[in-house]
Enzyme design. Sequence first.
Site, PDB file in Angstrom:
ATOM      1  N   SER A   1      -6.915  36.105  21.330  1.00 52.30           N
ATOM      2  CA  SER A   1      -7.329  37.450  21.675  1.00 52.30           C
ATOM      3  C   SER A   1      -7.184  37.670  23.181  1.00 52.30           C
ATOM      4  O   SER A   1      -6.071  37.647  23.700  1.00 52.30           O
ATOM      5  CB  SER A   1      -8.768  37.693  21.191  1.00 52.30           C
TER       6      SER A   1
ATOM      7  N   HIS B   1      -7.854  39.596  12.514  1.00 51.21           N
ATOM      8  CA  HIS B   1      -7.885  39.089  13.891  1.00 51.21           C
ATOM      9  C   HIS B   1      -8.217  37.597  13.917  1.00 51.21           C
ATOM     10  O   HIS B   1      -7.686  36.844  14.728  1.00 51.21           O
ATOM     11  CB  HIS B   1      -8.918  39.876  14.701  1.00 51.21           C
TER      12      HIS B   1
ATOM     13  N   ASP C   1      -4.341  42.596  11.431  1.00 51.70           N
ATOM     14  CA  ASP C   1      -5.336  42.502  12.506  1.00 51.70           C
ATOM     15  C   ASP C   1      -6.226  43.740  12.499  1.00 51.70           C
ATOM     16  O   ASP C   1      -5.743  44.868  12.443  1.00 51.70           O
ATOM     17  CB  ASP C   1      -4.618  42.370  13.860  1.00 51.70           C
TER      18      ASP C   1
END
Length: 850
Positions: free
Chosen positions: A699, A806, A772
Site C-alpha cells: 500500500s 487490497h 482492490d
Amino acid sequence: MRFVMPRHFSRVARPVALAALLSLSCLAALAQGGYRKPPQAVSDVLNAPITPTAFISPSRETVLLATGVRFPAIADLAQPMLRLAGLRINPNTSGPHRTQYFVAYTLKRVSDGAETKITLPPGAHASAPSWSPGGKRFAFTNTTPAGIELWAGDAATGRVQKLRGVVVNAVYGDPFQWMPDAQTLLVQLVPAARPKLAPAPSVPVGPNVQESSGKAAPVRTYEDLLKTAYDEDQFEYYATAQLAYVDATTGKITNVGQPAIYDTARPSPDGQFLLTSRVHRPFSYLHPVNDFPQEVEVWDKQGRVVHKLASLPLQDEVPIDGVQVGPRRYGWRPTEPATLVWVEALDEGNPKKQVPHRDRVLMQSVALWMTKAPSGAAPKELIRTEHRLQGLQWFERSGLAFVADYNRDTRKSRTWIVNADNPSDAPRLVWERNVQDRYNDPGTPLTHVLANGQRAIWQSGDDIFLSGAGSSRAGDRPFLDRFNLKTLKAERLFQSDAQSYEAPVTLLKDDGSQFITRRETPIEPSNYFIRTRVPVRGDDFSGSTPRGIDGFSYQSSPLTNFPDTTPQLRAIKKQLVTYKRKDGVQCSFTLYLPPNYKEGTRLPTVVWAYPLEFNDADTAGQVSGSTQRFTTIGGYSHLFFLLEGYAVLDNTTMPVVGDPEKVNDTYVDQIVMSAQAAIDKAVEMGVADRDRVGVGGHSYGAFMTANLLAHSDLFRAGIARSGAYNRTLTPFGFQSERRTLWEAAEMYIRVSPFMNAQRIKEPILLVHGEADDNTGTFPIQSERMYAAIRGNGGTVRLVMLPLEAHGYQARETTEHVLYEMINWFDRYVKHAPPRGSRDTAGGSATKEEK
C-alpha cells in the site's frame, strides 16, 4: 533443468553467469500459467494449525474459543459479488462477499478450565459469537450457500439451536444484536415478501448523467461506487432489511417498523426504544453508502416514531477531513434508561474555519420529548470542545464521562472528565499529549458490558483501570494501572517483565485483584493467564511475578495451553536496533536473522517499511513493538524470506517530519535518508551485504518502494504490493496530505513514481489485487506503472491477482504471492552480481547526485 558451472569461470564471472542462468530458468518457470507454490519450508509454516481466538463472556465465567481457517479457497472468493455503494455483496446470501468465519467452537470455564466442545452444523461458516448481557447465552450466524442462518447457544451446556424461519440480511448495518432482556435478539431479516429482482436491461435505456451545481465538492477516490440506475435498484434491493425481535429460545419473530436500509438500529438501555437511521434516495455515484441521505429517528418498541433527530442530506459538500453538519456520533447514554447523546459541529464541519469551538455535545431524555412540553424540546449541552471531538466514553455510574478533542495541526489530544448529572462541575483536564507520543501514553480505560447490554468504563469506587502498551526506548512492556478520579493519579498494578510480552485483557474481579492477561515470549506461544493478587515479602519476590503496589504481586496460573505449531521458527533470532539518520532523527528496525545464522556472515537483506508522518523529531524517533513477542509468520508476510536465508529489517522506520500542511514537500529526501541510515547500520553490524539489499512494502509502503528505486541507488530490487503510484489520480489528497493537486502540483508530481518511471532501472515486482477495495489504490495504478516502467526500458513484472482485494485472502493467492516474492529477490538480490567498485562504508549517492 540442471545447470553445471564451468570451473574455469573467474570469481567475478561465476556470479554473473549464475545470475544469468538462474534468470533464464526462473523466466521459463514464471512464464507458465496457474498458481504456483512457494518452497516447502514456507508451505510447512503456512499449513500449520491455527490458534483459536478467545471471546470472554460478560460474566467472565466462560471463554468461547473459536477456531477459524488460515485461508479460504479461491473458490470462496469466486462466489458472486456485486460492488455497490462502497459495499461488496454476495447476492446468493444477502451478506458481505467476504467475511472471517470459524469452523469450531469450544466453551472453557474460567474457574476450573473445564471444556465443552460445541457441535456446529456440518460445513459451518460461523461468525464471531455475540454474548448476551450477563453471559448466559451466545448467538452467531452461519453462512450457507443459500443464505445466512441465526443460531443461539447456552453457555452452561454448550447446546446450540438454529432459530428456524430466520433469514438474516447482513448486507449493511448490524445483522443482529442482543436486547437488554438477554432473551431477545434484534435482527435484520431478508424481507419475507421481497420480490424477485428484475434482470438488468439488455439494451441501455439512456446515458448515465452526473451534474454539479458549481459548489466546491471535493471527494476521495472511492471504490465500488454506483454507476447506473440499475446499480441503484440492485443496491436498494439487497440492502433493504426488515427489523424484527427474535426470541432466542422459541425463535418467535415479531417484525418492527417497515423494510428499509438501516445504517443504525440500537435498542435503548431499558429496551423500550430504538434509535434508527434509515438510508434513502437520492443515492450518489461519487460517494459510498455512509454518505447517502438518512432519516435519524427514535422509535418506541413497536416501531412508532417518537422523535425525529435529523434529516441528513447527501454528504457531498463535506470538506476533506471535515465532518457533516447536523447531529453525528449519536447513541444512547449507557447508564440512563433512554437518554440520547449526539455531537454537532459549530464550524459548519470545516476544519479550516477559524472558530472558538468546533463541536458541542448534546443530550436529551426521550421522556422529555414524549411530554411534548416546550421545556422538553431543547436538548442539554454537555460541553463545547475547542477542537474536533475525538471520543466520548461514559463511566458506569456518577454521571461521569471522558470527553476528548483533537487538534489536527499539533496532533495533540486532550481528555476531560465531565459530570452530566451536575452541570455546575467544571470539566477537569485529565490528559494532554501528542497522540503519536507512545512513551507518555497513559493507557486506555478498561470497559465492560453492563446488565443492560451497554458498555461503560469499569469503576471500583473512585478508581478506574487503564491498560496500555508501556512503550519505551527498550520496546513495549504492557501495563495495568489503577487511576483515581479524585486525585487524577495513576498507580501501577502490573507491568510485563522484560523477558516476555504480557498484556492485560480484562478484569475478573471488579477491584482489580484478579485479571486475565495474554502472555508470550520469544519461545513460548501466546496463551491466556489468570493473574491473582497476593501479598509478597521482599525476600521472596521473584522477577517472574511482577510486583504490584503496597507489597503485593500477581501470581500467574494458565487458562489456556495453546501449543507451538511452528517449532521450526524458534531458531529465528531478532533484536531491536536503533540508530540516527544524518539529520539526527532517531530511527529503528527489528533485525530478524534466519535459523542457524552464523555470526559475522553477511546476508542478502530485505528492508520492509511503511512511512509515517510526524510533527517533530522526538515523537518520530520513538520505538514501537517488542522483541519479546512470539515469532509467528502468516499470510504473505515478508518474514518468510527468513526461511530462505535472508536477513530482514522489519518495521524499518521511515519518518517524514514537518509541518502537517507541507510535510510531503520533503517526502522523497526523508525516505531516502532513512533508507540509507538503515542499510548503513545493518552493514555496520556485519549482517547485511550492501550489494544485496532489496526493499518492499504494501500500500503506502509500495508507494515508498517505487520512490526509493526512482530516487536512490541503495537497492538491487523492489517489491511493491497494492500501491498507488500516480498521485494525479488521487487529486484531493492522499494519506495525511491536506493540499489538493491544484494547490501543490509540483509536490504531487515529484512524489509520484509514475512521473519518474524513467529513473527506475532496478527490477521491481508489482503485485495488485484485481478487486482492490482501498481508497486510492485502484488496480489501474499498478497497470499503468508497469506500462510506464516497461516503456522506459526498466525491468518490471506485474502480477494481477484475480478476485483479491487490497489485502489478499485465498490460499492459492497467498502461496503464489510468496512464490513470486521469493523468486524475484532470489533472482535480483540474493544472486545479484557485484555492482563493481562501491563505497562499502558510505553507501551510494542518489540518482539526482549522479
